[in-house]
Design an enzyme around this catalytic site. Structure first.
Site, PDB file in Angstrom:
ATOM      1  N   TYR A  56      33.467  10.903 -20.298  1.00 13.94           N
ATOM      2  CA  TYR A  56      32.891  10.246 -19.116  1.00 13.94           C
ATOM      3  C   TYR A  56      31.787  11.105 -18.486  1.00 13.94           C
ATOM      4  O   TYR A  56      30.904  10.599 -17.796  1.00 13.94           O
ATOM      5  CB  TYR A  56      33.993   9.903 -18.108  1.00 13.94           C
ATOM      6  CG  TYR A  56      33.623   8.749 -17.206  1.00 13.94           C
ATOM      7  CD1 TYR A  56      33.249   7.515 -17.734  1.00 13.94           C
ATOM      8  CD2 TYR A  56      33.646   8.887 -15.823  1.00 13.94           C
ATOM      9  CE1 TYR A  56      32.911   6.454 -16.903  1.00 13.94           C
ATOM     10  CE2 TYR A  56      33.315   7.831 -14.989  1.00 13.94           C
ATOM     11  CZ  TYR A  56      32.953   6.621 -15.539  1.00 13.94           C
ATOM     12  OH  TYR A  56      32.609   5.569 -14.716  1.00 13.94           O
ATOM     13  N   LYS A 107      30.790   9.374  -9.994  1.00 18.64           N
ATOM     14  CA  LYS A 107      31.854   8.566  -9.374  1.00 18.64           C
ATOM     15  C   LYS A 107      32.598   9.359  -8.293  1.00 18.64           C
ATOM     16  O   LYS A 107      33.024   8.792  -7.290  1.00 18.64           O
ATOM     17  CB  LYS A 107      32.834   8.054 -10.436  1.00 18.64           C
ATOM     18  CG  LYS A 107      32.248   7.028 -11.386  1.00 18.64           C
ATOM     19  CD  LYS A 107      31.691   5.800 -10.678  1.00 18.64           C
ATOM     20  CE  LYS A 107      31.333   4.682 -11.633  1.00 18.64           C
ATOM     21  NZ  LYS A 107      30.547   3.616 -11.002  1.00 18.64           N
TER      22      LYS A 107
HETATM   23  O1  0WD Z   1      34.948  -0.079 -18.148  1.00 19.73           O
HETATM   24  C1  0WD Z   1      34.068  -0.416 -17.370  1.00 19.73           C
HETATM   25  N1  0WD Z   1      33.120  -1.258 -17.731  1.00 19.73           N
HETATM   26  C2  0WD Z   1      34.106   0.118 -15.978  1.00 19.73           C
HETATM   27  C3  0WD Z   1      32.994   0.011 -15.173  1.00 19.73           C
HETATM   28  C4  0WD Z   1      35.348   0.748 -15.506  1.00 19.73           C
HETATM   29  C5  0WD Z   1      35.290   1.168 -14.127  1.00 19.73           C
HETATM   30  C6  0WD Z   1      34.158   1.067 -13.380  1.00 19.73           C
HETATM   31  N2  0WD Z   1      33.017   0.503 -13.905  1.00 19.73           N
HETATM   32  C7  0WD Z   1      31.855   0.408 -13.045  1.00 19.73           C
HETATM   33  C8  0WD Z   1      30.551   0.923 -13.583  1.00 19.73           C
HETATM   34  O2  0WD Z   1      30.462   2.334 -13.540  1.00 19.73           O
HETATM   35  C9  0WD Z   1      29.586   0.267 -12.617  1.00 19.73           C
HETATM   36  O3  0WD Z   1      29.559   0.971 -11.386  1.00 19.73           O
HETATM   37  O4  0WD Z   1      31.596  -0.936 -12.735  1.00 19.73           O
HETATM   38  C10 0WD Z   1      30.238  -1.088 -12.375  1.00 19.73           C
HETATM   39  C11 0WD Z   1      29.654  -2.223 -13.179  1.00 19.73           C
HETATM   40  O5  0WD Z   1      29.616  -1.829 -14.531  1.00 19.73           O
HETATM   41  P1  0WD Z   1      29.798  -2.831 -15.755  1.00 19.73           P
HETATM   42  O6  0WD Z   1      30.080  -4.189 -15.273  1.00 19.73           O
HETATM   43  O7  0WD Z   1      30.699  -2.153 -16.711  1.00 19.73           O
HETATM   44  O8  0WD Z   1      28.360  -2.732 -16.461  1.00 19.73           O
HETATM   45  P2  0WD Z   1      27.087  -3.684 -16.576  1.00 19.73           P
HETATM   46  O9  0WD Z   1      27.470  -5.072 -16.910  1.00 19.73           O
HETATM   47  O10 0WD Z   1      26.143  -2.981 -17.532  1.00 19.73           O
HETATM   48  O11 0WD Z   1      26.476  -3.635 -15.104  1.00 19.73           O
HETATM   49  C12 0WD Z   1      25.953  -2.486 -14.517  1.00 19.73           C
HETATM   50  C13 0WD Z   1      24.592  -2.858 -14.027  1.00 19.73           C
HETATM   51  C14 0WD Z   1      23.408  -2.763 -14.967  1.00 19.73           C
HETATM   52  O12 0WD Z   1      23.467  -3.279 -16.119  1.00 19.73           O
HETATM   53  P3  0WD Z   1      22.555  -2.585 -17.307  1.00 19.73           P
HETATM   54  O13 0WD Z   1      23.539  -2.526 -18.407  1.00 19.73           O
HETATM   55  O14 0WD Z   1      21.447  -3.536 -17.473  1.00 19.73           O
HETATM   56  O15 0WD Z   1      22.130  -1.191 -16.857  1.00 19.73           O
HETATM   57  O16 0WD Z   1      24.064  -1.979 -13.080  1.00 19.73           O
HETATM   58  C15 0WD Z   1      22.750  -2.459 -12.851  1.00 19.73           C
HETATM   59  C16 0WD Z   1      22.349  -3.278 -14.029  1.00 19.73           C
HETATM   60  O17 0WD Z   1      22.408  -4.661 -13.769  1.00 19.73           O
HETATM   61  N3  0WD Z   1      21.783  -1.405 -12.694  1.00 19.73           N
HETATM   62  C17 0WD Z   1      20.863  -1.446 -11.731  1.00 19.73           C
HETATM   63  N4  0WD Z   1      20.649  -2.349 -10.761  1.00 19.73           N
HETATM   64  C18 0WD Z   1      19.625  -2.110  -9.946  1.00 19.73           C
HETATM   65  N5  0WD Z   1      18.825  -1.036 -10.039  1.00 19.73           N
HETATM   66  C19 0WD Z   1      20.084  -0.301 -11.910  1.00 19.73           C
HETATM   67  C20 0WD Z   1      19.023  -0.116 -11.006  1.00 19.73           C
HETATM   68  N6  0WD Z   1      18.192   0.923 -11.074  1.00 19.73           N
HETATM   69  N7  0WD Z   1      20.539   0.386 -12.985  1.00 19.73           N
HETATM   70  C21 0WD Z   1      21.592  -0.294 -13.443  1.00 19.73           C
END
Ligand code: 0WD
Length: 259
Positions: free
Chosen positions: A160, A167
């Site tokens: 991680y 985090k």
């Molecule tokens: O196992 C997991 N997937 C876990 C995720 C377990 C526990 C927590 N999380 C957290 C992540 O760390 C994050 O904080 O949940 C949150 C959402 O993550 P997610 O749903 O797993 O990931 P995803 O669908 O990729 O969404 C995160 C999004 C980005 O997607 P991409 O993949 O295109 O980077 O964060 C957004 C973007 O839509 N993002 C931004 N939005 C605005 N400005 C930016 C930015 N600069 N960078 C990333």
């Protein structure tokens, strides 16, 4: 009548139909919430992939969709101006955003570059401050902000890496914000989700081993589902959770209690 009937809010962080923000949005929508959404600005306006992916999911019920890079103050101002124009006041903000450059994320923390550290912290942690400072001006009393975190912020989880450091900072920020915004009538919470396959998590090394550990060693002897995260996210943002602030609620089949 749904728990979110008459309630309005903003959702940051739906990248596609695997996103945790999408799982939560589906529950909010089912309970009657009205929402505005943001997506990362598309690099090539001729091929708006990010916008199209989001639009496909929320087209039937979004109040508005705007591009927003959380590093860009003008983008942020535009989103909150639009929310004020469209809704007047809002009831909730969902922050579901994280990023670290691949080279920095893949390697050990002691090798993280200065620029990579700044960028990861800015997008994964400072962005919550950016949202909170704007949200408090249009949140209704009783309103709240929810952010997504992972156990790697509390304990060392191999693979991680720098995201764990981000985090930790995010979880501390949530507590400080909860204390600062509480007297204004607002709640700030974290939902700590177990591992789910999404765009972001596919960049985390050893992801598959992590899910296997949950299946073998969590009290429920399984991993969680997106729907379970969605329902708990919706609960935390609802009035049912009106007494909960500064909380970090684990939706991880109990894994966090294991030694
Ligand atoms: O196992 C997991 N997937 C876990 C995720 C377990 C526990 C927590 N999380 C957290 C992540 O760390 C994050 O904080 O949940 C949150 C959402 O993550 P997610 O749903 O797993 O990931 P995803 O669908 O990729 O969404 C995160 C999004 C980005 O997607 P991409 O993949 O295109 O980077 O964060 C957004 C973007 O839509 N993002 C931004 N939005 C605005 N400005 C930016 C930015 N600069 N960078 C990333």
């Amino acid at each position: 009548m749904g728990l979110f009937e008459g309630k309005k809010g903003l959702v940051f962080g739906i990248a596609n139909d695997h996103s945790i923000a999408w799982a939560i949005t589906q529950q909010l929508h089912a309970e009657g919430a009205e929402m505005g959404f943001t997506h990362l600005p598309d690099k090539d306006p001729e091929r708006p992939r990010m916008e199209r992916r989001l639009r496909k999911l929320v087209d039937d019920f979004d109040k508005f969709i705007l591009p927003c890079d959380v590093q860009n103050e003008e983008n942020l101002d535009a989103v909150f101006a639009k929310a004020k124009e469209e809704f007047g006041e809002i009831d909730f903000v969902l922050h579901s955003i994280a990023y670290a450059p691949m080279d920095d994320l893949k390697g050990p923390v002691h090798n993280v570059s200065r620029d990579g550290f700044k960028l990861s912290m800015e997008i994964s942690c400072y962005s919550l401050i950016s949202l909170a400072s704007r949200a408090r001006k249009i949140l209704k009393p009783g309103g709240n902000i929810l952010s997504l975190t992972y156990l790697g912020g509390e304990k060392v989880i191999p693979g991680y890496n720098i995201m764990g450091v981000c985090k930790s900072a995010l979880e501390s920020t949530i507590e400080y914000l909860a204390n600062e915004l509480g007297p204004e009538g607002f709640r700030v919470n974290a939902l700590s989700a177990g591992p789910l396959k999404t765009l972001s998590s596919s960049a985390v090394g050893e992801f598959d081993q992590m899910t296997k550990l949950y299946e073998s060693f969590s009290p429920l002897r399984r991993n969680i589902t997106p729907e379970e995260v969605g329902k708990t996210g919706m609960f935390l943002m609802s009035d049912q959770a009106s007494g909960i602030s500064g909380e970090n609620l684990h939706v991880d089949a109990g894994y966090h209690i294991m030694g």
